[in-house]
Scaffold this motif. Structure first.
Motif, PDB file in Angstrom:
ATOM      1  N   LEU A   1       0.826  -1.209   0.000  1.00 26.27           N
ATOM      2  CA  LEU A   1       0.000   0.000   0.000  1.00 26.27           C
ATOM      3  C   LEU A   1       0.860   1.258   0.000  1.00 26.27           C
ATOM      4  CD1 LEU A   1      -2.843  -1.096   2.447  1.00 26.27           C
ATOM      5  CD2 LEU A   1      -2.979  -0.834  -0.041  1.00 26.27           C
ATOM      6  N   LEU A   2       1.951   1.252   0.745  1.00 26.91           N
ATOM      7  CA  LEU A   2       2.871   2.393   0.749  1.00 26.91           C
ATOM      8  C   LEU A   2       3.490   2.588  -0.636  1.00 26.91           C
ATOM      9  CD1 LEU A   2       4.392   4.633   2.237  1.00 26.91           C
ATOM     10  CD2 LEU A   2       6.077   2.908   2.904  1.00 26.91           C
ATOM     11  N   ALA A   3       3.904   1.478  -1.263  1.00 25.74           N
ATOM     12  CA  ALA A   3       4.497   1.560  -2.606  1.00 25.74           C
ATOM     13  C   ALA A   3       3.485   2.093  -3.614  1.00 25.74           C
ATOM     14  CB  ALA A   3       5.015   0.191  -3.035  1.00 25.74           C
ATOM     15  N   TYR A   4       2.236   1.604  -3.537  1.00 24.56           N
ATOM     16  CA  TYR A   4       1.210   2.078  -4.467  1.00 24.56           C
ATOM     17  C   TYR A   4       0.946   3.568  -4.289  1.00 24.56           C
ATOM     18  CZ  TYR A   4       0.142  -2.858  -5.355  1.00 24.56           C
ATOM     19  OH  TYR A   4       0.218  -4.177  -5.694  1.00 24.56           O
ATOM     20  N   SER A   5       0.920   4.036  -3.045  1.00 25.04           N
ATOM     21  CA  SER A   5       0.674   5.466  -2.815  1.00 25.04           C
ATOM     22  C   SER A   5       1.822   6.305  -3.378  1.00 25.04           C
ATOM     23  CB  SER A   5       0.451   5.754  -1.337  1.00 25.04           C
ATOM     24  OG  SER A   5       1.617   5.526  -0.588  1.00 25.04           O
ATOM     25  N   LYS A   6       3.045   5.807  -3.274  1.00 26.78           N
ATOM     26  CA  LYS A   6       4.187   6.536  -3.862  1.00 26.78           C
ATOM     27  C   LYS A   6       4.094   6.553  -5.385  1.00 26.78           C
ATOM     28  CE  LYS A   6       7.655   6.076  -0.263  1.00 26.78           C
ATOM     29  NZ  LYS A   6       9.044   5.731   0.021  1.00 26.78           N
ATOM     30  N   LEU A   7       3.689   5.435  -5.975  1.00 25.70           N
ATOM     31  CA  LEU A   7       3.538   5.386  -7.435  1.00 25.70           C
ATOM     32  C   LEU A   7       2.450   6.345  -7.917  1.00 25.70           C
ATOM     33  CD1 LEU A   7       3.822   1.556  -8.120  1.00 25.70           C
ATOM     34  CD2 LEU A   7       5.395   3.340  -8.895  1.00 25.70           C
TER      35      LEU A   7
END
Length: 82
Positions: free
Chosen positions: A68-74
């Motif tokens: 979820l953190l990676a998706y928000s950064k993307l």
């Protein structure tokens, strides 16, 4: 689009001297180049892997919170490039 032509992109940490690997784009395909250190002459000096394969394997190893953190950064990065 400017990054697609830059052949000196590195994956790095907070300290700019901490460079983990190099991002290259031969023939228009983004790849990750890892340097290997070995005294064995049979071991190549570098290994190149398609970036999509690297992302796929990293994502598979992540837990739900990390994904979820990676998706928000993307999503934030995609908003900057549009």
């Amino acid at each position: 689009m400017g990054n697609e032509k830059n052949f000196e992109l590195f994956v790095q940490g907070n300290n700019p001297r901490d460079k983990a690997c190099k991002l290259i784009r031969p023939n228009g395909i983004l790849q990750v180049e890892f340097k290997l250190k070995s005294k064995d002459k049979l071991v190549p000096a570098t290994v190149t892997i398609d970036a999509v394969e690297v992302v796929d394997q990293i994502t598979a190893a992540m837990n739900q919170e990390e994904r979820l953190l990676a998706y928000s950064k993307l999503i934030a990065r995609m908003g900057k490039t549009e």
